[in-house]
Each structure stands twice: as structure tokens, then as C-alpha cells.
Scaffold this active site. Structure first.
Site, PDB file in Angstrom:
ATOM      1  N   PHE A   1      43.737   8.319 -36.849  1.00 30.08           N
ATOM      2  CA  PHE A   1      44.370   9.034 -35.732  1.00 30.08           C
ATOM      3  C   PHE A   1      44.365   8.203 -34.456  1.00 30.08           C
ATOM      4  O   PHE A   1      45.131   8.466 -33.530  1.00 30.08           O
ATOM      5  CB  PHE A   1      43.669  10.377 -35.501  1.00 30.08           C
ATOM      6  CG  PHE A   1      42.416  10.321 -34.675  1.00 30.08           C
ATOM      7  CD1 PHE A   1      42.420  10.749 -33.350  1.00 30.08           C
ATOM      8  CD2 PHE A   1      41.221   9.871 -35.212  1.00 30.08           C
ATOM      9  CE1 PHE A   1      41.273  10.713 -32.582  1.00 30.08           C
ATOM     10  CE2 PHE A   1      40.067   9.836 -34.450  1.00 30.08           C
ATOM     11  CZ  PHE A   1      40.091  10.259 -33.130  1.00 30.08           C
ATOM     12  N   LYS A   2      43.521   7.193 -34.411  1.00 25.80           N
ATOM     13  CA  LYS A   2      43.468   6.331 -33.222  1.00 25.80           C
ATOM     14  C   LYS A   2      44.805   5.611 -32.990  1.00 25.80           C
ATOM     15  O   LYS A   2      45.098   5.183 -31.875  1.00 25.80           O
ATOM     16  CB  LYS A   2      42.359   5.291 -33.365  1.00 25.80           C
ATOM     17  CG  LYS A   2      40.990   5.847 -33.706  1.00 25.80           C
ATOM     18  CD  LYS A   2      40.324   6.497 -32.528  1.00 25.80           C
ATOM     19  CE  LYS A   2      38.889   6.870 -32.848  1.00 25.80           C
ATOM     20  NZ  LYS A   2      38.159   7.420 -31.712  1.00 25.80           N
ATOM     21  N   ASP A   3      45.613   5.472 -34.040  1.00 23.93           N
ATOM     22  CA  ASP A   3      46.912   4.808 -33.885  1.00 23.93           C
ATOM     23  C   ASP A   3      47.808   5.529 -32.881  1.00 23.93           C
ATOM     24  O   ASP A   3      48.595   4.894 -32.175  1.00 23.93           O
ATOM     25  CB  ASP A   3      47.647   4.737 -35.232  1.00 23.93           C
ATOM     26  CG  ASP A   3      47.020   3.733 -36.188  1.00 23.93           C
ATOM     27  OD1 ASP A   3      46.593   2.667 -35.725  1.00 23.93           O
ATOM     28  OD2 ASP A   3      46.963   4.028 -37.393  1.00 23.93           O
TER      29      ASP A   3
END
Length: 453
Positions: A109-111
Site C-alpha cells: 500500500f506504500k506505493d
């Protein structure tokens, strides 16, 4: 519409614009920048998001913050480049949906935040004709996402600190096999140590010529885009209100949701799911804040955070004030001093929080594989386990934050199978690594930064 300005949670720095807040990263008083005013979307505007693509929703939400800072056509270009992958929302049963945020280039999810942030920083650096040095501390997935997003960006170096013994091989190799402008450092310490060194460097006058900025969620340009996937998930369902279960470590993920709620998204409640670093559920219960120092090592390693940076923002939004007490040279004397209590009654209305033990994580992974034939990663399993403990009978969206293929050791131990590796990660294991190891000492880290070419 007036330009939105940003103030420090520590209340001792000047109010600044978005560009300054992004390029500075952290306020001079060691606080985190927060918008002075959070823009509000009317129900009719939120209803119009239904049927739109992720990038279109990102444009609608983020333009509210940026429309007087960056031209609309440039914002549109940025979100179109940043969000070019699927974001599935799957119904598991009558009460539970899973939002899969693991389909980006680093399967995390950091993307969502990193790709937007890299584009914004490249734009601002070009506008100001600057060479930037981006510092980032990671407990797992952040480093890989930032490294991928910033890889080969012109005039930007990225220094990534990670705890030497607390990330998986896949997570490490996402940072250590790129080279070029990506400089990984394995620190002999915990994530909180990495984070502390980064914060000290930002306010060190001897490093001013490096144009340091942050790529952690302490940087406002990484926090704001995390509000978007909450709008996106809600737009896919026909409910008046919704509950989110949010795996939480440094609380950037949760803060994205809270910002969405403050913007008008009808969120009934957040289930704040943490691992054995249980400082937040205890705070909600007692009103007293006691950070977990050092942080506890768990199989949901990206959540091994005993003193979340973004807690300062959360408490600030609810009328309180928490800060780290520091010496003259910037070293932390005492973590998490709660100077003014937030509105605990309101916080208890909006949040419920549960600490999930490693054994419960394994049991949840096993249960959901046997019952639904889905493989949860350890962090997503924390979110699901917390949802089950909540006994909430309204529709809940639980966030799956990373692809299970990044955690083959845990999955193999629990299920006896090798999780399929996402395409973006399949060639990592055979790649050659390049990184340095540093002692947990600020002067050593500072010298390293000063020697950067």
C-alpha cells in the site's frame, strides 16, 4: 478558493504553504505539518465519485488541497502516472470486504503514497531548480516503495535506513538491488532508532546545504494521497456509512482515513489494528500515553512501531498536543509527552483499537485460507483479526496492505505452501545487493550524509 496553509503540531513554527512543507519535510520545531483547514466535500460531490477510476478520484480529492499550488493539468498528469494499476475490492461475506492495496510495483500500500510523492517532489525540485536529498526510515515496506518511486529521478538522492535484523529478505532487496540514486543503510537498531536519526538530521544546521526532505509519512505529500483509497473503496459500495479496519504501525495509513473522514467521507468508525506494540489501545482505554520503547518484534514487521510519528497529528486533530521532549542538540530525552489531552470522548466514538498477538495472526491466516481460500499477509491478518474482535455487525472494509508473497516464511510456516510471488518481485532474489551497515549513532550517520557525493 484560498490557498491551504500548513502548521506544525508542535505550535512553535511559522505557517507555511504546501511547497515549503513538502520540501522541508518536518517543521523546524520537530513537529509535523498539518493543514490549517481541511477542505470539505459535499455529499453530492462524494456521490459523483461513483463509477470513476482511481486516478480520477485521486484528482477530485487531492485537487482540493493543491488547486492553488499546482496547475490542474499537472495534477492530472501526476495522478495518471502514479495510479496505473488495479485496486480490487472483494466481498468476503455479508459483513466483510477486503481492499487490496498490494497490486502496485512493490506490492504494498506504500506505493499509493510513494508514487504520488515522487512525482510531486520531482515537479517542485524542477520548479525551484534544487538538488534534493530524501531521507526515509522504514520498518519494512516503505523503503521499497520509496526506492522504486524515486529510482532514477533527476537531481534527487534517496537515503533509506532500515533496521538490520527486522525486515524480510524480499523487503530488503527491494531497496538494495536498485543502486543509482538509491542509497540503503542497514542500521544496527530498531525502526524507532532509524526514525530518530532521520528526525535529528532534518533540524541539523550543519546539513542545511544537502536540502534534506522526508519521504516518511511525516511528509505531508505522502500523507494526503493516503486519503484517496478510502474515498475509492466507499465509491464502490452502496452504503450510507462504512467502517474501516486499518492495520496500523506509524499511523500514516490511519491518518489518511481520518483526513478522508474530516473531508466528509461518512466513516462510522475506524478499527485501529495494531500488533503487539499496543501503545494506542492502552491510550484509548486509559487516556495515558506510554510508548513501547524499544518496539516489540512481530511477524507483521512493518508495524513494529512503539511510538508512531503520526500520533502527533491524530491527537492534534482531536484538540490535544503530544511531542517528544528534546535536548538542545535535538536528541530525544523523553518520547511522547502528552502535554494536552485530546477529546477522549470523541476519540472513543471514532476509534476502537485492538492489539493482535503473533499467534492470533497465524490463526487468522489459517482460518481465512481454509474458509475462503484467500491468503492474507501478516499485516492484513492483523486487520482481519481486529475486525473479528470488534464484533461490529455493520459492513467493514479491512485493508490488505501487502502481498503475501513478500512474507513467504510466515505463510509457509502456517499454511505449508509457498505463496505465489507477484510478477514485480520474481526476479529480486537473484539480484546482487549493495548497502552499508552503520552503528546506531547520530554522529556516524551525520558524517555519512556530509560525505555523500
Amino acid at each position: 478558493m484560498e490557498k491551504i496553509l500548513y502548521r506544525s503540531t508542535n505550535r512553535a513554527s511559522e505557517v507555511v504553504d504546501f511547497k515549503y512543507a513538502v520540501l522541508k519535510g518536518q517543521a523546524p520545531d520537530y513537529g509535523l505539518y498539518m493543514p490549517v483547514k481541511i477542505p470539505f466535500l459535499k455529499k453530492t460531490e462524494i456521490d459523483l465519485l461513483k463509477g470513476k477510476s482511481y486516478s480520477q478520484i485521486a484528482f477530485s480529492a487531492l485537487s482540493k488541497f493543491l488547486e492553488n499550488e499546482i496547475p490542474s493539468e499537472k495534477i492530472n498528469e501526476i495522478v495518471e502516472r502514479a495510479y496505473n494499476f488495479e485496486v480490487p475490492l472483494e466481498k468476503i461475506n455479508e459483513n466483510l470486504y477486503i481492499l487490496y492495496l498490494d497490486r502496485g510495483p512493490t506490492a504494498s500500500f506504500k506505493d499509493f503514497a510513494a508514487r504520488f510523492m515522487a512525482e510531486i517532489m520531482q515537479y517542485l525540485a524542477d520548479e525551484e531548480n534544487l538538488n534534493l536529498t530524501v531521507l526515509v526510515a522504514t520498518s519494512g515496506d516503505t523503503g521499497g516503495a520509496i526506492a522504486s518511486a524515486f529510482f532514477d529521478k533527476e537531481n534527487i538522492k534517496v537515503v533509506v535506513l532500515f533496521p538490520e535484523r527486522e525486515i524480510t529478505e524480499v523487503q530488503r532487496k527491494q531497496m538494495t538491488t536498485l543502486n543509482k540514486n538509491i542509497i540503503p543503510i542497514a542500521l544496527k537498531g530498531k525502526f524507532d532508532d532509524c526514525q530518530s536519526l532521520v528526525k535529528m538530521a532534518f533540524n541539523d544546521p550543519e546539513l542545511k546545504n544537502l536540502n534534506l526532505t522526508s519521504a516518511n509519512s511525516i511528509n505531508i505529500s505522502r500523507l494526503l494521497p493516503q486519503s484517496v483509497y478510502y474515498f475509492y473503496a466507499f465509491s464502490k459500495l452502496n452504503f450510507e456509512k462504512i467502517v474501516f479496519s486499518v492495520p496500523s504501525g506509524n499511523f500514516g495509513n490511519l491518518m489518511g482515513g481520518v483526513i478522508a473522514k474530516k473531508m466528509g467521507l461518512p466513516v462510522e468508525k475506524f478499527i485501529v489494528a495494531v500488533n503487539e506494540n499496543d501503545e494506542f489501545p492502552k491510550f484509548l482505554e486509559t487516556g495515558e500515553y506510554k510508548p513501547v520503547i524499544p518496539s516489540r518484534k512481530c511477524n507483521s514487521n512493518a508495524m513494529n512501531v512503539g511510538h508512531p510519528s503520526n500520533l502527533a497529528r491524530l491527537i492534534d486533530l482531536y484538540g490535544g498536543w503530544i511531542y517528544d521532549e528534546r535536548s538542545i542538540d535535538g536528541k530525544v530525552i523523553k518520547h511522547g509527552v502528552l502535554k494536552e489531552k485530546p477529546d477522549m470522548k470523541k476519540m472513543k466514538e471514532d476509534f476502537v483499537s485492538f492489539s493482535i498477538k503473533d499467534e492470533e495472526v497465524k490463526e487468522t491466516i489459517k482460518k481465512y485460507y481454509q474458509k475462503y481460500k484467500i491468503i492474507l499477509d501478516p499485516h492484513g491478518a492483523v486487520g482481519i483479526a481486529a475486525f473479528e474482535k470488534s464484533n461490529i455487525d455493520e459492513p467493514v472494509i479491512s485493508i490488505e496492505t501487502a502481498h503475501p508473497g513478500k512474507f513467504p516464511e510466515v505463510i509457509k510456516e502456517v499454511l505449508g505452501i509457498e505463496p505465489e510471488m507477484p510478477e514485480t518481485l520474481k526476479n529480486l532474489i537473484s539480484k546482487e545487493e549493495k548497502f552499508i551497515v552503520l552503528e546506531n549513532n547520530y554522529n556516524i550517520f551525520k558524517k555519512f550524509l556530509k560525505d555523500l557525493k
